[in-house]
Motif scaffolding. Structure first.
Motif, PDB file in Angstrom:
ATOM      1  N   GLY A   1      94.216 -52.887 -64.511  1.00 62.41           N
ATOM      2  CA  GLY A   1      95.020 -51.867 -63.855  1.00 62.41           C
ATOM      3  C   GLY A   1      95.014 -51.843 -62.355  1.00 62.41           C
ATOM      4  O   GLY A   1      95.684 -51.005 -61.745  1.00 62.41           O
ATOM      5  N   ALA A   2      94.267 -52.753 -61.716  1.00 67.73           N
ATOM      6  CA  ALA A   2      94.217 -52.755 -60.251  1.00 67.73           C
ATOM      7  C   ALA A   2      95.454 -53.424 -59.668  1.00 67.73           C
ATOM      8  O   ALA A   2      96.074 -54.300 -60.287  1.00 67.73           O
ATOM      9  CB  ALA A   2      92.969 -53.497 -59.767  1.00 67.73           C
ATOM     10  N   PHE A   3      95.822 -53.007 -58.454  1.00 67.81           N
ATOM     11  CA  PHE A   3      96.714 -53.815 -57.635  1.00 67.81           C
ATOM     12  C   PHE A   3      95.820 -54.762 -56.857  1.00 67.81           C
ATOM     13  O   PHE A   3      94.930 -54.328 -56.120  1.00 67.81           O
ATOM     14  CB  PHE A   3      97.526 -52.965 -56.665  1.00 67.81           C
ATOM     15  N   VAL A   4      96.047 -56.075 -57.010  1.00 69.85           N
ATOM     16  CA  VAL A   4      95.163 -57.066 -56.411  1.00 69.85           C
ATOM     17  C   VAL A   4      95.873 -57.802 -55.287  1.00 69.85           C
ATOM     18  O   VAL A   4      96.947 -58.383 -55.483  1.00 69.85           O
ATOM     19  CB  VAL A   4      94.672 -58.084 -57.453  1.00 69.85           C
ATOM     20  N   ALA A   5      95.263 -57.771 -54.110  1.00 70.25           N
ATOM     21  CA  ALA A   5      95.698 -58.607 -52.998  1.00 70.25           C
ATOM     22  C   ALA A   5      94.923 -59.907 -53.087  1.00 70.25           C
ATOM     23  O   ALA A   5      93.703 -59.940 -52.932  1.00 70.25           O
ATOM     24  CB  ALA A   5      95.434 -57.915 -51.670  1.00 70.25           C
ATOM     25  N   LEU A   6      95.633 -60.984 -53.376  1.00 73.10           N
ATOM     26  CA  LEU A   6      95.030 -62.298 -53.543  1.00 73.10           C
ATOM     27  C   LEU A   6      95.090 -63.028 -52.202  1.00 73.10           C
ATOM     28  O   LEU A   6      96.176 -63.368 -51.729  1.00 73.10           O
ATOM     29  CB  LEU A   6      95.781 -63.065 -54.630  1.00 73.10           C
ATOM     30  N   LEU A   7      93.950 -63.256 -51.605  1.00 67.61           N
ATOM     31  CA  LEU A   7      93.884 -63.974 -50.327  1.00 67.61           C
ATOM     32  C   LEU A   7      93.422 -65.396 -50.585  1.00 67.61           C
ATOM     33  O   LEU A   7      92.384 -65.609 -51.233  1.00 67.61           O
ATOM     34  CB  LEU A   7      92.916 -63.293 -49.365  1.00 67.61           C
ATOM     35  N   ASP A   8      94.213 -66.363 -50.106  1.00 66.35           N
ATOM     36  CA  ASP A   8      93.862 -67.751 -50.355  1.00 66.35           C
ATOM     37  C   ASP A   8      94.533 -68.639 -49.320  1.00 66.35           C
ATOM     38  O   ASP A   8      95.577 -68.279 -48.767  1.00 66.35           O
ATOM     39  CB  ASP A   8      94.276 -68.175 -51.767  1.00 66.35           C
ATOM     40  N   PHE A   9      93.936 -69.792 -49.105  1.00 65.03           N
ATOM     41  CA  PHE A   9      94.499 -70.785 -48.185  1.00 65.03           C
ATOM     42  C   PHE A   9      95.476 -71.718 -48.890  1.00 65.03           C
ATOM     43  O   PHE A   9      96.407 -72.239 -48.285  1.00 65.03           O
ATOM     44  CB  PHE A   9      93.361 -71.598 -47.555  1.00 65.03           C
ATOM     45  N   ASN A  10      95.250 -71.916 -50.208  1.00 64.23           N
ATOM     46  CA  ASN A  10      96.053 -72.838 -51.000  1.00 64.23           C
ATOM     47  C   ASN A  10      97.245 -72.105 -51.612  1.00 64.23           C
ATOM     48  O   ASN A  10      97.107 -71.376 -52.592  1.00 64.23           O
ATOM     49  CB  ASN A  10      95.205 -73.487 -52.089  1.00 64.23           C
ATOM     50  N   GLU A  11      98.402 -72.300 -51.036  1.00 63.21           N
ATOM     51  CA  GLU A  11      99.593 -71.566 -51.458  1.00 63.21           C
ATOM     52  C   GLU A  11     100.024 -71.949 -52.872  1.00 63.21           C
ATOM     53  O   GLU A  11     100.449 -71.088 -53.653  1.00 63.21           O
ATOM     54  CB  GLU A  11     100.731 -71.823 -50.471  1.00 63.21           C
ATOM     55  N   GLU A  12      99.931 -73.223 -53.214  1.00 64.59           N
ATOM     56  CA  GLU A  12     100.382 -73.671 -54.536  1.00 64.59           C
ATOM     57  C   GLU A  12      99.559 -73.039 -55.655  1.00 64.59           C
ATOM     58  O   GLU A  12     100.108 -72.501 -56.629  1.00 64.59           O
ATOM     59  CB  GLU A  12     100.294 -75.196 -54.625  1.00 64.59           C
ATOM     60  N   GLN A  13      98.242 -73.093 -55.525  1.00 59.26           N
ATOM     61  CA  GLN A  13      97.386 -72.515 -56.547  1.00 59.26           C
ATOM     62  C   GLN A  13      97.557 -71.000 -56.638  1.00 59.26           C
ATOM     63  O   GLN A  13      97.603 -70.423 -57.731  1.00 59.26           O
ATOM     64  CB  GLN A  13      95.925 -72.855 -56.258  1.00 59.26           C
ATOM     65  N   ALA A  14      97.659 -70.358 -55.478  1.00 60.86           N
ATOM     66  CA  ALA A  14      97.814 -68.909 -55.457  1.00 60.86           C
ATOM     67  C   ALA A  14      99.129 -68.485 -56.115  1.00 60.86           C
ATOM     68  O   ALA A  14      99.177 -67.498 -56.858  1.00 60.86           O
ATOM     69  CB  ALA A  14      97.745 -68.398 -54.028  1.00 60.86           C
ATOM     70  N   THR A  15     100.192 -69.216 -55.847  1.00 61.31           N
ATOM     71  CA  THR A  15     101.494 -68.884 -56.432  1.00 61.31           C
ATOM     72  C   THR A  15     101.455 -69.008 -57.949  1.00 61.31           C
ATOM     73  O   THR A  15     102.022 -68.167 -58.666  1.00 61.31           O
ATOM     74  CB  THR A  15     102.586 -69.803 -55.848  1.00 61.31           C
ATOM     75  N   GLU A  16     100.783 -70.037 -58.457  1.00 60.13           N
ATOM     76  CA  GLU A  16     100.642 -70.187 -59.906  1.00 60.13           C
ATOM     77  C   GLU A  16      99.907 -68.984 -60.514  1.00 60.13           C
ATOM     78  O   GLU A  16     100.290 -68.469 -61.567  1.00 60.13           O
ATOM     79  CB  GLU A  16      99.882 -71.469 -60.227  1.00 60.13           C
ATOM     80  N   THR A  17      98.860 -68.548 -59.845  1.00 58.35           N
ATOM     81  CA  THR A  17      98.093 -67.403 -60.329  1.00 58.35           C
ATOM     82  C   THR A  17      98.921 -66.131 -60.296  1.00 58.35           C
ATOM     83  O   THR A  17      98.932 -65.343 -61.254  1.00 58.35           O
ATOM     84  CB  THR A  17      96.814 -67.230 -59.488  1.00 58.35           C
ATOM     85  N   VAL A  18      99.636 -65.904 -59.200  1.00 54.64           N
ATOM     86  CA  VAL A  18     100.479 -64.723 -59.073  1.00 54.64           C
ATOM     87  C   VAL A  18     101.548 -64.693 -60.165  1.00 54.64           C
ATOM     88  O   VAL A  18     101.783 -63.666 -60.811  1.00 54.64           O
ATOM     89  CB  VAL A  18     101.128 -64.667 -57.679  1.00 54.64           C
ATOM     90  N   ASP A  19     102.193 -65.823 -60.383  1.00 55.20           N
ATOM     91  CA  ASP A  19     103.243 -65.893 -61.406  1.00 55.20           C
ATOM     92  C   ASP A  19     102.691 -65.578 -62.791  1.00 55.20           C
ATOM     93  O   ASP A  19     103.330 -64.866 -63.584  1.00 55.20           O
ATOM     94  CB  ASP A  19     103.892 -67.278 -61.404  1.00 55.20           C
ATOM     95  N   ALA A  20     101.499 -66.097 -63.090  1.00 56.41           N
ATOM     96  CA  ALA A  20     100.887 -65.848 -64.398  1.00 56.41           C
ATOM     97  C   ALA A  20     100.550 -64.371 -64.578  1.00 56.41           C
ATOM     98  O   ALA A  20     100.773 -63.794 -65.663  1.00 56.41           O
ATOM     99  CB  ALA A  20      99.622 -66.694 -64.550  1.00 56.41           C
TER     100      ALA A  20
END
Length: 258
Positions: free
Chosen positions: A30-49
């Protein structure tokens, strides 16, 4: 009700490995999560999932060693979503070598991410928690914070700092409603580990994976989800009476001798 309903959480290095598991678990609770990362490709995959499963998450590309950049992100997060409730300092890098083989440049590289990166996020996040009446901080330390690991001089230095920063913050802010704890994993099987083995032990990948797995008395490496379970507990109200403590999630590495 999720354990983190209506909470605002930051997870650094949240795009892959342990960080991804924590980000996914927090969003599922239930949290709103701010995902901070240097790797845009990996982060985008995680966000989409996460979004495909109905979770709430937003990606902020950053370098945790950049204090001004981190401050800007935390201010933007507060303006858009409100003050911070949970901070997980997970972003980290590794290095192989003892004090003789470690160069000054390598030491600075490890320090900038694993120590200064934690400091930058603490410095940006804690004032919001103070304003908000409290919060929970989880720092990713390591078994290397409390036991000697061969050829891990710079890495052990940095993870020792993560542990002692945990104690300092817990002490300084206990009367502000802020809890600060750390998790000390043993070896956890992530893409990071696979890449680390490939880089440092070319041609010996299978042998080194078995060797590193066997160092845990339980007989295997940990799973990212197992670290995420502990992070969720420490971030939630179930751990409301816990602060200033390190939690080994290590398959018996520190206490069991075989």
């Amino acid at each position: 009700m999720g354990k983190l309903d209506n909470k605002i959480a930051v997870v650094t290095g949240g795009g892959s490995g342990i960080g991804r598991a924590i980000t996914e678990r927090f969003a599922a609770e239930g949290a709103f999560v701010a995902l901070l990362d240097f790797n845009e490709e990996q982060a985008t995959e995680t966000v989409d999932a996460i979004k495909s499963s109905g979770g709430k998450v937003q990606f902020y590309k950053c370098d945790v060693s950049d204090g001004a950049g981190i401050q800007t992100i935390f201010e933007s997060l507060k303006a858009e979503h409100g003050p911070l409730d949970v901070l997980v300092n997970n972003a980290g890098i590794a290095a192989v070598g003892n004090v003789e083989t470690c160069t000054e440049e390598e030491l600075d590289r490890i320090y900038n991410v694993n120590v200064k990166g934690v400091f930058n996020c603490l410095k940006a996040g804690i004032p919001q928690m103070v304003e908000n009446g409290g919060g929970s901080i989880v720092n990713l330390a390591s078994i290397a914070s409390s036991i000697g690991i061969p050829d891990r001089f710079a890495y052990s230095m940095s993870k020792g700092a993560a542990y002692t920063m945990t104690l300092s913050v817990a002490t300084d802010y206990v009367d502000k409603g802020i809890r600060c704890n750390s998790i000390s994993p043993a070896r956890v099987h992530t893409p990071f580990v696979d890449g680390f083995i490939a880089k440092n032990y070319p041609g010996e990948e299978e042998e080194m994976f078995k060797k590193l797995s066997a160092t845990q008395p339980i007989g295997r490496m940990g799973k990212p989800e197992e670290i995420a379970n502990m992070a969720l507990f420490l971030a939630s109200e179930e751990a409301a009476f816990i602060t200033g403590t390190d939690f080994p999630v290590d398959g018996g590495f520190l206490k069991i001798k075989k």
